[in-house]
Motif scaffolding. Structure first.
Motif, short mmCIF file in Angstrom:
data_model
loop_
_atom_site.label_atom_id
_atom_site.label_comp_id
_atom_site.label_asym_id
_atom_site.label_seq_id
_atom_site.Cartn_x
_atom_site.Cartn_y
_atom_site.Cartn_z
N SER A 161 4.57 -21.28 8.50
CA SER A 161 4.15 -20.12 7.70
C SER A 161 5.28 -19.13 7.46
O SER A 161 5.12 -18.22 6.63
CB SER A 161 2.98 -19.41 8.40
OG SER A 161 3.36 -18.99 9.70
N GLU A 164 9.81 -19.18 3.05
CA GLU A 164 9.72 -18.31 1.89
C GLU A 164 8.80 -18.88 0.82
O GLU A 164 8.14 -18.15 0.09
CB GLU A 164 11.11 -18.07 1.30
CG GLU A 164 12.05 -17.29 2.23
CD GLU A 164 13.40 -17.04 1.58
OE1 GLU A 164 13.61 -17.55 0.45
OE2 GLU A 164 14.24 -16.36 2.20
N ASP A 165 8.77 -20.20 0.71
CA ASP A 165 7.94 -20.86 -0.29
C ASP A 165 6.63 -21.36 0.31
O ASP A 165 6.04 -22.31 -0.22
CB ASP A 165 8.70 -22.02 -0.92
CG ASP A 165 9.21 -23.03 0.10
OD1 ASP A 165 9.13 -22.72 1.32
OD2 ASP A 165 9.67 -24.11 -0.30
N TYR A 166 6.19 -20.76 1.39
CA TYR A 166 5.00 -21.26 2.10
C TYR A 166 3.77 -21.26 1.20
O TYR A 166 3.04 -22.26 1.13
CB TYR A 166 4.76 -20.40 3.34
CG TYR A 166 3.49 -20.76 4.08
CD1 TYR A 166 3.42 -21.89 4.89
CD2 TYR A 166 2.35 -19.95 3.97
CE1 TYR A 166 2.27 -22.22 5.58
CE2 TYR A 166 1.19 -20.28 4.65
CZ TYR A 166 1.15 -21.41 5.45
OH TYR A 166 -0.01 -21.74 6.12
N HIS A 167 3.51 -20.16 0.53
CA HIS A 167 2.30 -20.06 -0.30
C HIS A 167 2.34 -21.05 -1.46
O HIS A 167 1.30 -21.63 -1.82
CB HIS A 167 2.13 -18.63 -0.81
CG HIS A 167 1.88 -17.63 0.28
ND1 HIS A 167 0.68 -17.57 0.95
CD2 HIS A 167 2.67 -16.66 0.82
CE1 HIS A 167 0.73 -16.60 1.86
NE2 HIS A 167 1.93 -16.04 1.79
N ASN A 168 3.51 -21.24 -2.04
CA ASN A 168 3.63 -22.20 -3.13
C ASN A 168 3.38 -23.62 -2.63
O ASN A 168 2.68 -24.42 -3.28
CB ASN A 168 5.02 -22.10 -3.76
CG ASN A 168 5.20 -23.07 -4.91
OD1 ASN A 168 4.40 -23.13 -5.83
ND2 ASN A 168 6.26 -23.87 -4.86
N MET A 170 1.61 -24.50 0.06
CA MET A 170 0.21 -24.64 0.44
C MET A 170 -0.70 -24.76 -0.77
O MET A 170 -1.71 -25.47 -0.72
CB MET A 170 -0.21 -23.45 1.31
CG MET A 170 0.43 -23.42 2.68
SD MET A 170 -0.01 -24.86 3.70
CE MET A 170 -1.73 -24.51 4.08
N GLU A 171 -0.34 -24.10 -1.86
CA GLU A 171 -1.14 -24.21 -3.08
C GLU A 171 -1.06 -25.62 -3.65
O GLU A 171 -2.08 -26.22 -4.02
CB GLU A 171 -0.64 -23.19 -4.11
CG GLU A 171 -1.41 -23.20 -5.43
CD GLU A 171 -2.85 -22.72 -5.27
OE1 GLU A 171 -3.68 -23.07 -6.13
OE2 GLU A 171 -3.14 -22.01 -4.29
N PRO A 204 -3.52 -23.75 9.46
CA PRO A 204 -3.94 -23.27 8.12
C PRO A 204 -4.75 -22.00 8.24
O PRO A 204 -5.52 -21.80 9.19
CB PRO A 204 -4.78 -24.44 7.58
CG PRO A 204 -5.28 -25.14 8.81
CD PRO A 204 -4.21 -25.00 9.84
N GLY A 205 -4.55 -21.12 7.29
CA GLY A 205 -5.26 -19.85 7.30
C GLY A 205 -6.73 -20.01 6.95
O GLY A 205 -7.17 -21.04 6.42
N TRP A 208 -7.38 -20.48 3.19
CA TRP A 208 -7.05 -21.81 2.70
C TRP A 208 -8.17 -22.80 3.01
O TRP A 208 -8.53 -23.63 2.18
CB TRP A 208 -5.74 -22.27 3.34
CG TRP A 208 -5.12 -23.49 2.71
CD1 TRP A 208 -4.31 -23.52 1.61
CD2 TRP A 208 -5.26 -24.83 3.15
NE1 TRP A 208 -3.93 -24.81 1.34
CE2 TRP A 208 -4.50 -25.65 2.26
CE3 TRP A 208 -5.94 -25.45 4.19
CZ2 TRP A 208 -4.41 -27.02 2.40
CZ3 TRP A 208 -5.85 -26.83 4.34
CH2 TRP A 208 -5.09 -27.59 3.44
N LYS A 211 -11.14 -22.13 0.78
CA LYS A 211 -10.89 -22.61 -0.58
C LYS A 211 -11.07 -24.12 -0.66
O LYS A 211 -11.63 -24.64 -1.63
CB LYS A 211 -9.47 -22.22 -0.99
CG LYS A 211 -9.15 -22.50 -2.45
CD LYS A 211 -7.76 -22.00 -2.80
CE LYS A 211 -7.44 -22.27 -4.26
NZ LYS A 211 -6.08 -21.79 -4.62
#
Length: 304
Positions: A161, A164-168, A170-171, A204-205, A208, A211
């Motif tokens: 987590s 820097e590109d974690y959210h990208n 995970m998406e 995982p959050g 997430w 979703k």
């Protein structure tokens, strides 16, 4: 004797009083003899058919092309045909190379991107960004009558987590998991969630997970028979306790906790399930900690 000649003028002609008109010039045709005999005046006489002396042609003296000239002409003709065929082959090879290049570009593009439809919406997945994390989802074989699939989710392969590109990532990973799950499942299925050997930074959050649950097709939610969590941690138990009001009671009843791989083997066939080495070491560590009487095995963990 004297003779007197009296000239009496002729009476005037009526044409003299008419308007003088221009006279047309009349040409007389030369006499033509239509005789068919060999007379001097005949049209078919020898003199008419004879050629003049200056037009007398000697066939033997005509300059005709020799064999070398003919071969040279034929060679140039073949050379022209060869060039034409060569140009055509170059065009064909160029088209084939262009087609092959386009096919290779499409192949490379398919490796970098994947287009999927989730919830009647089209999405593009950046496959390059999630390449190191695709092991998170795998097929574990079948159970029951042979049509029920076992889907294995290994959380230890999730990204850290602090990236820097974690959210990208995970998406894109979320789209990959959902779309791959739809391809793997035909009938009823179960999910084996391998939670062991997963550091907290890779967990995982809550958003997430929610979703994923809501984006799963209704058919997949209905056909899911059990959700087995192997080596559940307090974090996972807390997340499920918090999300319980937001999920259906039917789904909550499908959740099962398993504390060891041996216990998992009692529920599902293990032949087709790939267990990562880190989880095997973690399971062995928990077995040793339990044998030594350690109450909280999460206090000490192996170097994963």
């Amino acid at each position: 004797m004297v003779l007197w000649v009296v000239c009496i003028p002729a009476p005037p002609d009526s044409s003299d009083f008419q308007e003088t008109r221009p006279q047309r010039k009349k040409l007389s045709a030369p006499p033509i003899s239509l005789s068919l005999d060999q007379s001097e005046g005949s049209l078919l006489s020898d003199d008419a058919l004879d050629t003049p002396d200056d037009l007398d042609i000697n066939v033997d003296e005509l300059d005709t092309p020799d064999e070398d000239d003919f071969l040279d002409y034929a060679g140039r003709k073949l050379e022209w045909k060869g060039r034409l065929a060569s140009n055509q082959m170059v065009g064909i090879e160029s088209n084939e190379a262009s087609s092959a290049c386009g096919t290779e570009e499409e192949r490379q593009d398919s490796k970098l991107w994947r287009t999927v439809i989730i919830g009647e919406q089209e999405h593009r997945i950046n496959m390059k960004s999630i390449e190191p994390f695709q092991k998170v989802l795998s097929h574990g074989g079948y159970y029951g009558n042979g049509q029920n699939a076992i889907i294995v989710f290994a959380a230890c392969f999730l990204p850290d987590s602090d990236r820097e590109d974690y959210h990208n990532i995970m998406e894109n990973l979320f789209l990959y998991v959902i779309s791959t799950l739809e391809l793997m499942v035909a009938e009823d299925y179960m999910i084996v969630y391998l939670n062991g050997a997963t550091p907290h930074r890779r967990m995982p959050g809550l958003g997430w997970l929610k979703k994923c649950y809501h984006m799963i097709d209704r058919r997949l939610r209905k056909n899911l028979k059990s959700f087995i969590i192997v080596h559940p941690s307090w974090f996972i138990r807390t997340i499920l306790a918090v999300t319980r009001p937001f999920i259906s009671s039917k789904f909550s009843n499908k959740i099962k906790y398993v504390d060891s791989l041996a216990e998992l083997g009692e529920l599902v066939p293990m032949d087709g399930i790939h267990i990562p080495e880190s989880i095997i070491r973690y399971s062995n560590f928990l077995s040793g900690a339990e044998a030594s009487g350690q109450v909280n095995p999460e206090v000490e963990k192996p170097n994963l």
